[in-house]
Every structure is written in C-alpha cells, then in structure tokens.
Design an enzyme around this catalytic site. Structure first.
Site, PDB file in Angstrom:
ATOM      1  N   PHE A 375       1.175  -1.208   0.388  1.00  0.00           N
ATOM      2  CA  PHE A 375      -0.249   0.228  -0.139  1.00  0.00           C
ATOM      3  C   PHE A 375       1.003   1.589  -0.409  1.00  0.00           C
ATOM      4  O   PHE A 375       0.252   2.241   0.620  1.00  0.00           O
ATOM      5  CB  PHE A 375      -1.401   0.287   1.221  1.00  0.00           C
ATOM      6  CG  PHE A 375      -1.694  -1.131   1.432  1.00  0.00           C
ATOM      7  CD1 PHE A 375      -2.206  -1.769   0.929  1.00  0.00           C
ATOM      8  CD2 PHE A 375      -1.753  -1.784   2.494  1.00  0.00           C
ATOM      9  CE1 PHE A 375      -2.459  -3.106   1.189  1.00  0.00           C
ATOM     10  CE2 PHE A 375      -2.160  -3.363   3.061  1.00  0.00           C
ATOM     11  CZ  PHE A 375      -2.855  -4.192   1.894  1.00  0.00           C
ATOM     12  N   CYS A 376       2.300   1.038  -0.587  1.00  0.00           N
ATOM     13  CA  CYS A 376       2.645   2.245  -0.684  1.00  0.00           C
ATOM     14  C   CYS A 376       3.141   2.790   0.948  1.00  0.00           C
ATOM     15  O   CYS A 376       3.043   4.948   0.986  1.00  0.00           O
ATOM     16  CB  CYS A 376       2.367   3.529  -1.485  1.00  0.00           C
ATOM     17  SG  CYS A 376       2.449   3.120  -3.220  1.00  0.00           S
ATOM     18  N   ALA A 377       3.267   1.893   1.241  1.00  0.00           N
ATOM     19  CA  ALA A 377       3.782   2.635   3.103  1.00  0.00           C
ATOM     20  C   ALA A 377       5.031   1.182   4.034  1.00  0.00           C
ATOM     21  O   ALA A 377       3.871   0.602   4.719  1.00  0.00           O
ATOM     22  CB  ALA A 377       2.265   2.497   3.574  1.00  0.00           C
TER      23      ALA A 377
END
Length: 458
Positions: A375-377
């Site tokens: 999740f781009c995290a």
C-alpha cells in the site's frame, strides 16, 4: 481525537451516486456480477454529480488566464471560483493560498521544494510514501511508529525538544492512515509542533473524503489532498495553507503563468519577475477540468452533509469489522487498537493464505475489487506484520503455512458511494473463501495474480 465523528443517533443517507455503479464483470466460475469497488483508498469512483458538472462545462472549455474571448473569460472565472470553493471546503484562513497540483504526492513535493534553507523535517515512519519520501533533501528525522495517539504526541514532543530551536522545522503527518484507516491526533500534534516553533503539514488524502477538514480549527499550516480520492477524476490535487514559504521559494516549475514579467538583459540573459500569488507554482496551462471537478466534489460532499456521510460510513465500518471478527483466521491490522476511531479503510491478513492469492480470488470468483500488497507504506506494513515483506506484486510465492505470518496484507476500503450489498458480499466472500478455499488456482502473469485457466478447477 481531534477529528469529530458523527453521533450514533445521526440520521444516515443513501449511497451517493457514483460512476460505474452498474458495471458488470465476468466471473471465472461463469456468469457475471455487478462489480463491487472496494478500493476507495487507492482511487474512489467519481461522483455522478461531479461528472455531470464537468460535462455541463465541457462545451465552454477555453484557455485559462490566457485569452480575451468569452470562453477564456468563463473558464478563468470557473478556475478561480473553484479556488474559492476549495478554500471554503478546507476552512482556509484569510491569507492562505490554494495551489492546484496533480496529486497529494505532487503537493508535498512542491512544499518540499519550498522549504527554507536548513529546515528540519519530522515525519513518522507510518506515513504513505507520498508524505514519507519528498523530504530527502532536507534534514529528516524519521519517528518510530506510535502505538497510541498519546504516544504519537509524546514522541513528536521529545524529538522537537531535542532539535536546534533556532532554525525552521516542519512536521508532516497523515490525518487518516491509508493502511489501518485510523484517525491521527492532528490538532494535538499541531499544538506540539507550534509549541516548539515548528510548522505542520497535514496529508489529508485519506481524511478529506471521509471527514470535514478545517485548517483553522486543526491549526495546521498546510493541507494536501488528491482529487481522485475525493470522488473526482484523476490528475488534480491541492496544497493549501500559509503563503510565506511558498512566496519565498523559487517556482516549483518555471514557465508561463508563473511569471509576471520577463525581459532580456543587455548581457544577453533573462530577468524574471515571478508571481507572488498561487500562480507562482502553477506554471503552464492549468488543468481546469481537474480543478473544477475537485470543486464540484467539495460542493457535493458539503451539500450531502458530512455528519450523515460519516454516520453511514461508520455503520459500514462496524459491519466489516464484525464480519471479519467472526473469522478466526483473519487478523485486522491496527496501530492504536480496536477502539480507535477510523475511516472506511481496513487491512488484514488471513492465516495460511497468500494475500495476493486471496485478493485475486475475491475478484475472479466474487467480482470484488480490493487491494493487496504494501500500500505504498512499506515501513508501516513491516511494523504491523512484524516481518520483512515479499515482492508486493508476487502472488506465485508459496502460500503461508498455517500459523505463519502473511508476507503482505489485503485492504478493503469504501466510502460515500458504497452500497450495503457490496459490504455484505465482501463479508460473505471472506467467510466462504476461508472455510472452503478458492475454487481456482492462481498464478503470476505480468506482475498480476490471475486465475490459472490452464490448471484444473479446485
């Protein structure tokens, strides 16, 4: 918490009409079904109201700030009135600027380019990459993931107290996590930042579609968000807030629109006088369609009433959480605990399942669109899973054995346009997949997890 949630007895509303509500998709098991879009945290479907407003304007499309003709004047008025609408939506102060960008990522990179010399930046490792990475050219202090809102404030206060108090400083924080959906103590963090002479920017990409965001009430210095998460089409974003750092910085992009006056010097060079308004960082022909769509979305959400929207969304959150709690193999990811206020974003893992495989089965066998991966995290998901992640695009890796940690996670997210039926279908599909298993095998194809149609049906 610093973001007010609706009372439980608030009246709720029906789902807001969105594009794609009647789209059907084929199932690998045969037949088709209405698509259940449950990936709002990545991109929310455009509101029908927004699409209609844009379509009504389209015949009058003209250049902005460039022409004397009627359509150019109309488009310019529309563009600038959209700026006013966004400022009202965000509760901007009288001297704040609203700069139109391409996205939250673009907005935060713009602010990063405008940082004063020797600025210190403080950012939690829990941020989305859009707010975690733009500060690499500054002096950055990355803060460990807190486990309570109070711990977040205490962690920031300790870090700020240890800094050089004489230089500029900026704190960057999310309003709602794109992984857990949990609300962060924005107002309290702003108080801590200002007490130590620092400024604060709020990444409202996940907050603005779900809750009212008031710059003055939260006492933040800047807010950034994206149109495509606010029920508008792709390609537009906002950075709103204090003007001084923006006016003092060189334009984010050099070109027409950002300059007030350009003249040749006698030595052959060029002298430029830049705008001191938001136009300073809006070089080039602006995305008037994107800007107008954001303003239309702001109006639509305001008129629908956030109290009613929040009340309904909380009912959906409760239904999903109760449904997942009834499946022992499912673990919901959380920083602040089960009782933490949150928006319609929930990530989880399923014991014994490869997360990409599970998400692909939801799509192929039930017509449900969710997201799997990191999740781009990445640092946050590592912390929540307690293990190193696999390649987020790889679904062909061996499935986790019973009792082992999943290497990625699955995220379901929803909002103002989500029908109750989609939530019920999702909960039922999770239960059925866990109890009976997928009906097909899956493999990696061009980085995607897809049904292996060459294999026998399970």
């Amino acid at each position: 918490m610093s973001v007010t949630t609706a009372a439980v007895d608030q009246s709720v509303c029906a789902p807001l009409p969105v594009l794609g509500a009647d789209v059907t998709v084929p199932l690998v098991t045969g037949g088709d079904v209405t698509y259940a879009a449950l990936d709002y945290a990545a991109s929310a479907p455009a509101l029908q109201r927004v699409w209609d407003d844009v379509a009504a304007y389209a015949p009058y499309y003209g250049s902005v700030h460039r022409g004397a003709g009627y359509l150019s004047q109309l488009s310019t008025d529309l563009f600038e009135s959209s700026r006013v609408t966004v400022a009202e939506f965000l509760g901007c102060r009288a001297d704040d600027q609203v700069v139109f960008t391409r996205s939250t990522t673009d907005s935060l990179n713009l602010l990063a380019a405008a940082l004063p010399a020797d600025c210190q930046v403080f950012v939690f490792e829990t941020e989305h990459h859009a707010s975690l990475l733009p500060w690499r050219d500054a002096r950055v202090t990355y803060l460990d993931a807190p486990r309570t809102p109070d711990q977040a404030v205490a962690t920031l206060e300790r870090a700020l107290a240890a800094r050089d108090p004489h230089g500029p400083a900026l704190v960057c924080v999310t309003g709602a996590s794109n992984v857990t959906g949990e609300l962060w103590p924005v107002r309290e963090l702003a108080v801590a930042a200002h007490a130590h002479g620092a400024r604060i920017v709020l990444d409202a990409a996940q907050l603005a579609p779900h809750h009212p965001v008031d710059i003055a009430a939260l006492d933040v210095d800047w807010v950034a968000f994206s149109g495509h998460k606010l029920y508008a089409p792709f390609g537009s974003g906002v950075l709103a807030g204090r003007s001084d750092w923006l006016v003092a910085a060189e334009p984010y992009l050099a070109g027409g629109g950002a300059s007030r006056k350009v003249a040749r010097r006698t030595d052959g060079g060029v002298d430029v006088e830049w705008h001191t308004t938001a136009a300073r960082h809006e070089a080039g022909s602006p995305n008037v369609i994107g800007v107008y769509s954001i303003a239309a979305a702001c109006k639509a959400l305001t008129e629908a009433g956030f109290d009613r929207l929040v009340a309904r969304e909380q009912q959906l959150v409760t239904r999903v959480r109760e449904g997942l709690a009834g499946v022992p193999e499912v673990k919901v990811l959380s920083l602040f605990g089960d009782d933490a206020p949150r928006v319609g974003v929930i990530s989880f893992v399923v014991e014994g399942w490869n997360s990409s495989h599970f998400a692909a089965a939801l799509s192929a066998e039930y017509g449900i669109g969710v997201r799997d991966g990191l999740f781009c995290a990445h640092p946050l998901v590592r912390t929540l899973l307690g293990s190193e992640p696999q390649d987020p695009g790889e679904c062909g890796a061996p499935e986790a054995a019973p009792g082992e940690r999943s290497l990625n996670a699955i995220r379901v997210s929803f909002g103002a346009g989500t029908p109750d039926e989609h939530i019920e279908r999702f909960v039922g599909a999770v239960r059925e997949l866990v109890s009976k298993g997928a009906r097909w095998t899956y493999r990696t194809e061009e980085g995607r997890c897809v049904p292996d149609r060459g294999a026998a049906q399970v």
